[in-house]
Design a protein around this motif. Structure first.
Motif, PDB file in Angstrom:
ATOM      1  N   ASP A  27       9.732  -7.670 -13.750  1.00 45.65           N
ATOM      2  CA  ASP A  27       8.849  -6.708 -14.402  1.00 45.65           C
ATOM      3  C   ASP A  27       9.458  -5.378 -14.784  1.00 45.65           C
ATOM      4  O   ASP A  27       8.960  -4.716 -15.685  1.00 45.65           O
ATOM      5  CB  ASP A  27       7.654  -6.419 -13.488  1.00 45.65           C
ATOM      6  CG  ASP A  27       6.550  -7.402 -13.755  1.00 45.65           C
ATOM      7  OD1 ASP A  27       6.197  -7.540 -14.933  1.00 45.65           O
ATOM      8  OD2 ASP A  27       6.096  -8.053 -12.816  1.00 45.65           O
ATOM      9  N   ALA A  83       5.459  -4.227  -7.480  1.00 46.98           N
ATOM     10  CA  ALA A  83       5.119  -5.224  -8.499  1.00 46.98           C
ATOM     11  C   ALA A  83       4.119  -6.228  -7.936  1.00 46.98           C
ATOM     12  O   ALA A  83       4.139  -6.548  -6.748  1.00 46.98           O
ATOM     13  CB  ALA A  83       6.367  -5.962  -8.981  1.00 46.98           C
ATOM     14  N   VAL A  84       3.246  -6.685  -8.826  1.00 43.46           N
ATOM     15  CA  VAL A  84       2.284  -7.739  -8.483  1.00 43.46           C
ATOM     16  C   VAL A  84       2.406  -8.802  -9.574  1.00 43.46           C
ATOM     17  O   VAL A  84       2.503  -8.468 -10.771  1.00 43.46           O
ATOM     18  CB  VAL A  84       0.837  -7.175  -8.438  1.00 43.46           C
ATOM     19  CG1 VAL A  84      -0.181  -8.287  -8.261  1.00 43.46           C
ATOM     20  CG2 VAL A  84       0.705  -6.128  -7.324  1.00 43.46           C
ATOM     21  N   ALA A  94      -2.199  -3.936  -5.726  1.00 41.92           N
ATOM     22  CA  ALA A  94      -1.236  -2.824  -5.728  1.00 41.92           C
ATOM     23  C   ALA A  94      -1.799  -1.646  -4.932  1.00 41.92           C
ATOM     24  O   ALA A  94      -1.091  -1.011  -4.150  1.00 41.92           O
ATOM     25  CB  ALA A  94      -0.930  -2.403  -7.156  1.00 41.92           C
ATOM     26  N   LYS A  95      -3.075  -1.380  -5.134  1.00 46.65           N
ATOM     27  CA  LYS A  95      -3.713  -0.254  -4.427  1.00 46.65           C
ATOM     28  C   LYS A  95      -3.610  -0.447  -2.907  1.00 46.65           C
ATOM     29  O   LYS A  95      -3.306   0.488  -2.172  1.00 46.65           O
ATOM     30  CB  LYS A  95      -5.176  -0.194  -4.857  1.00 46.65           C
ATOM     31  CG  LYS A  95      -5.763   1.166  -4.784  1.00 46.65           C
ATOM     32  CD  LYS A  95      -7.102   1.148  -5.475  1.00 46.65           C
ATOM     33  CE  LYS A  95      -7.822   2.455  -5.250  1.00 46.65           C
ATOM     34  NZ  LYS A  95      -9.053   2.527  -6.011  1.00 46.65           N
ATOM     35  N   GLU A 116       9.066   7.781  -9.231  1.00 46.57           N
ATOM     36  CA  GLU A 116       9.189   7.965 -10.671  1.00 46.57           C
ATOM     37  C   GLU A 116       8.594   6.738 -11.340  1.00 46.57           C
ATOM     38  O   GLU A 116       8.701   5.630 -10.809  1.00 46.57           O
ATOM     39  CB  GLU A 116      10.649   8.055 -11.120  1.00 46.57           C
ATOM     40  CG  GLU A 116      11.426   9.203 -10.565  1.00 46.57           C
ATOM     41  CD  GLU A 116      12.340   8.753  -9.434  1.00 46.57           C
ATOM     42  OE1 GLU A 116      12.490   7.530  -9.246  1.00 46.57           O
ATOM     43  OE2 GLU A 116      12.871   9.618  -8.726  1.00 46.57           O
ATOM     44  N   HIS A 126      -2.110   5.370 -14.156  1.00 46.38           N
ATOM     45  CA  HIS A 126      -3.524   5.349 -13.805  1.00 46.38           C
ATOM     46  C   HIS A 126      -3.697   5.078 -12.306  1.00 46.38           C
ATOM     47  O   HIS A 126      -4.431   5.771 -11.602  1.00 46.38           O
ATOM     48  CB  HIS A 126      -4.234   4.284 -14.655  1.00 46.38           C
ATOM     49  CG  HIS A 126      -5.710   4.260 -14.477  1.00 46.38           C
ATOM     50  ND1 HIS A 126      -6.513   3.209 -14.837  1.00 46.38           N
ATOM     51  CD2 HIS A 126      -6.537   5.166 -13.941  1.00 46.38           C
ATOM     52  CE1 HIS A 126      -7.761   3.473 -14.521  1.00 46.38           C
ATOM     53  NE2 HIS A 126      -7.809   4.659 -13.992  1.00 46.38           N
ATOM     54  N   ASN A 130      -4.944   8.068  -9.766  1.00 48.53           N
ATOM     55  CA  ASN A 130      -6.252   7.842  -9.116  1.00 48.53           C
ATOM     56  C   ASN A 130      -6.148   7.940  -7.606  1.00 48.53           C
ATOM     57  O   ASN A 130      -7.145   8.153  -6.925  1.00 48.53           O
ATOM     58  CB  ASN A 130      -6.789   6.453  -9.465  1.00 48.53           C
ATOM     59  CG  ASN A 130      -7.577   6.495 -10.754  1.00 48.53           C
ATOM     60  OD1 ASN A 130      -7.726   7.551 -11.350  1.00 48.53           O
ATOM     61  ND2 ASN A 130      -8.063   5.341 -11.191  1.00 48.53           N
TER      62      ASN A 130
HETATM   63  C1  LIG Z   1       1.197  -1.588 -11.977  1.00 43.81           C
HETATM   64  C2  LIG Z   1       0.811  -2.832 -11.162  1.00 43.81           C
HETATM   65  C3  LIG Z   1       1.626  -2.824  -9.881  1.00 43.81           C
HETATM   66  C4  LIG Z   1      -0.693  -2.765 -10.839  1.00 43.81           C
HETATM   67  O1  LIG Z   1      -1.008  -3.854  -9.986  1.00 43.81           O
HETATM   68  P1  LIG Z   1      -2.528  -4.363  -9.772  1.00 43.81           P
HETATM   69  O2  LIG Z   1      -2.567  -5.145  -8.516  1.00 43.81           O
HETATM   70  O3  LIG Z   1      -2.994  -5.016 -10.995  1.00 43.81           O
HETATM   71  O4  LIG Z   1      -3.293  -2.975  -9.596  1.00 43.81           O
HETATM   72  P2  LIG Z   1      -4.709  -2.797  -8.893  1.00 43.81           P
HETATM   73  O5  LIG Z   1      -5.559  -3.985  -9.193  1.00 43.81           O
HETATM   74  O6  LIG Z   1      -4.514  -2.427  -7.466  1.00 43.81           O
HETATM   75  O7  LIG Z   1      -5.287  -1.572  -9.709  1.00 43.81           O
HETATM   76  C5  LIG Z   1      -5.387  -0.306  -9.137  1.00 43.81           C
HETATM   77  C6  LIG Z   1      -5.837   0.686 -10.185  1.00 43.81           C
HETATM   78  O8  LIG Z   1      -4.923   0.704 -11.293  1.00 43.81           O
HETATM   79  C7  LIG Z   1      -5.633   0.477 -12.503  1.00 43.81           C
HETATM   80  N1  LIG Z   1      -4.883  -0.387 -13.396  1.00 43.81           N
HETATM   81  C8  LIG Z   1      -4.256  -1.532 -13.078  1.00 43.81           C
HETATM   82  N2  LIG Z   1      -3.734  -2.072 -14.197  1.00 43.81           N
HETATM   83  C9  LIG Z   1      -4.052  -1.244 -15.214  1.00 43.81           C
HETATM   84  C10 LIG Z   1      -3.814  -1.253 -16.611  1.00 43.81           C
HETATM   85  N3  LIG Z   1      -3.123  -2.262 -17.187  1.00 43.81           N
HETATM   86  N4  LIG Z   1      -4.263  -0.226 -17.361  1.00 43.81           N
HETATM   87  C11 LIG Z   1      -4.963   0.805 -16.798  1.00 43.81           C
HETATM   88  N5  LIG Z   1      -5.236   0.852 -15.476  1.00 43.81           N
HETATM   89  C12 LIG Z   1      -4.794  -0.156 -14.706  1.00 43.81           C
HETATM   90  C13 LIG Z   1      -6.872  -0.272 -12.076  1.00 43.81           C
HETATM   91  O9  LIG Z   1      -7.905  -0.058 -13.007  1.00 43.81           O
HETATM   92  C14 LIG Z   1      -7.200   0.331 -10.759  1.00 43.81           C
HETATM   93  O10 LIG Z   1      -7.882   1.556 -10.970  1.00 43.81           O
HETATM   94  P3  LIG Z   1      -9.228   1.870 -10.168  1.00 43.81           P
HETATM   95  O11 LIG Z   1      -8.800   2.069  -8.736  1.00 43.81           O
HETATM   96  O12 LIG Z   1      -9.703   3.095 -10.830  1.00 43.81           O
HETATM   97  O13 LIG Z   1     -10.083   0.659 -10.357  1.00 43.81           O
HETATM   98  C15 LIG Z   1       1.073  -4.157 -11.955  1.00 43.81           C
HETATM   99  O14 LIG Z   1       0.505  -4.033 -13.241  1.00 43.81           O
HETATM  100  C16 LIG Z   1       2.543  -4.500 -12.100  1.00 43.81           C
HETATM  101  O15 LIG Z   1       3.115  -5.189 -11.260  1.00 43.81           O
HETATM  102  N6  LIG Z   1       3.169  -4.029 -13.186  1.00 43.81           N
HETATM  103  C17 LIG Z   1       4.590  -4.285 -13.426  1.00 43.81           C
HETATM  104  C18 LIG Z   1       5.472  -3.511 -12.484  1.00 43.81           C
HETATM  105  C19 LIG Z   1       5.199  -2.017 -12.535  1.00 43.81           C
HETATM  106  O16 LIG Z   1       4.927  -1.438 -13.569  1.00 43.81           O
HETATM  107  N7  LIG Z   1       5.305  -1.383 -11.341  1.00 43.81           N
HETATM  108  C20 LIG Z   1       5.086   0.030 -11.178  1.00 43.81           C
HETATM  109  C21 LIG Z   1       6.344   0.738 -11.422  1.00 43.81           C
HETATM  110  S1  LIG Z   1       6.328   2.306 -10.647  1.00 43.81           S
END
Ligand SMILES: CC(C)(COP(=O)(O)OP(=O)(O)OC[C@H]1O[C@@H](n2cnc3c(N)ncnc32)[C@H](O)[C@@H]1OP(=O)(O)O)[C@@H](O)C(=O)NCCC(=O)NCCS
Length: 178
Positions: A27, A83-84, A94-95, A116, A126, A130
């Motif tokens: 990712d 990452a998820v 992730a939360k 970062e 986001h 939050n």
């Molecule tokens: C970022 C990531 C870890 C989020 O994982 P997730 O398990 O889907 O996140 P959650 O379900 O716990 O969401 C938590 C909050 O983030 C918000 N969120 C998650 N995905 C989102 C999106 N695509 N756009 C906007 N907000 C988003 C959710 O709405 C939620 O907000 P809330 O508490 O107000 O409801 C996942 O998308 C991922 O693995 N991305 C690729 C790797 C990455 O970018 N890692 C972070 C690098 S620092």
């Protein structure tokens, strides 16, 4: 709904190590060498958490962190990787992983938690904002793909809100939780 279970990283389990690497490599834009993974996981196995889906046999999400003294005056937790797996996103995994890591860093007396993330990563911004993280700096062309990053900080104690220079000079309260 599939049940999700959370565990702390087991340093003796090679499958956990290789799955963390796979989850992150898939990712993130930044290619990390195996030494980066070893650096985090060998020194701070207590600050890495895994999410498991019922019947998956392998972790489907992870958070990798460390903690270190910053400028010799405060203890700074750092979220290095998160990452998820795509099919499990949007369920609060992730939360929960971030909450587990933050709670451990608070127990270990961190004054603040830093990370970062790419300015273009709306989901991560986001998610962290939050949870109380604040944008501190924009780091221009921080990543190899030329993308900018935001440096985010979650202050835990009052020390986090005082410049390092002043902390070195004076005795500030160290046990105040914000
Ligand atoms: C970022 C990531 C870890 C989020 O994982 P997730 O398990 O889907 O996140 P959650 O379900 O716990 O969401 C938590 C909050 O983030 C918000 N969120 C998650 N995905 C989102 C999106 N695509 N756009 C906007 N907000 C988003 C959710 O709405 C939620 O907000 P809330 O508490 O107000 O409801 C996942 O998308 C991922 O693995 N991305 C690729 C790797 C990455 O970018 N890692 C972070 C690098 S620092």
């Amino acid at each position: 709904m599939v049940e999700i279970r959370y565990t702390r990283f087991d340093i003796s389990n090679d499958m956990e190590f290789s799955t963390i690497k796979k989850l992150i490599d898939e990712d993130l834009s930044e290619p990390y060498s195996i030494y980066v993974y070893r650096f985090f996981l060998n020194q701070w196995p207590n600050l890495t958490y895994l999410a498991w889906a019922e019947g998956s046999g392998k972790p489907i999400g992870c958070i990798v962190c460390k903690s270190d003294t910053h400028n010799g005056v405060r203890l700074r937790g750092y979220i290095g990787m998160l990452a998820v797996e795509k099919q499990y996103r949007g369920r609060g995994i992730a939360k929960k992983l971030i909450t587990l890591a933050i709670d451990t860093m608070i127990d270990e007396k961190c004054d603040e938690i830093m990370l970062e993330t790419e300015c273009s990563n709306a989901a991560a911004l986001h998610l962290y904002e939050n949870m109380g993280f604040i944008r501190m700096k924009r780091l221009f062309r921080y990543y190899l793909n030329q993308g900018d990053a935001f440096k985010l900080i979650l202050p835990i104690t009052e020390k986090s809100c005082v410049r390092s220079t002043f902390l070195g000079m004076d005795s500030f309260p160290t046990d105040t939780i914000l």
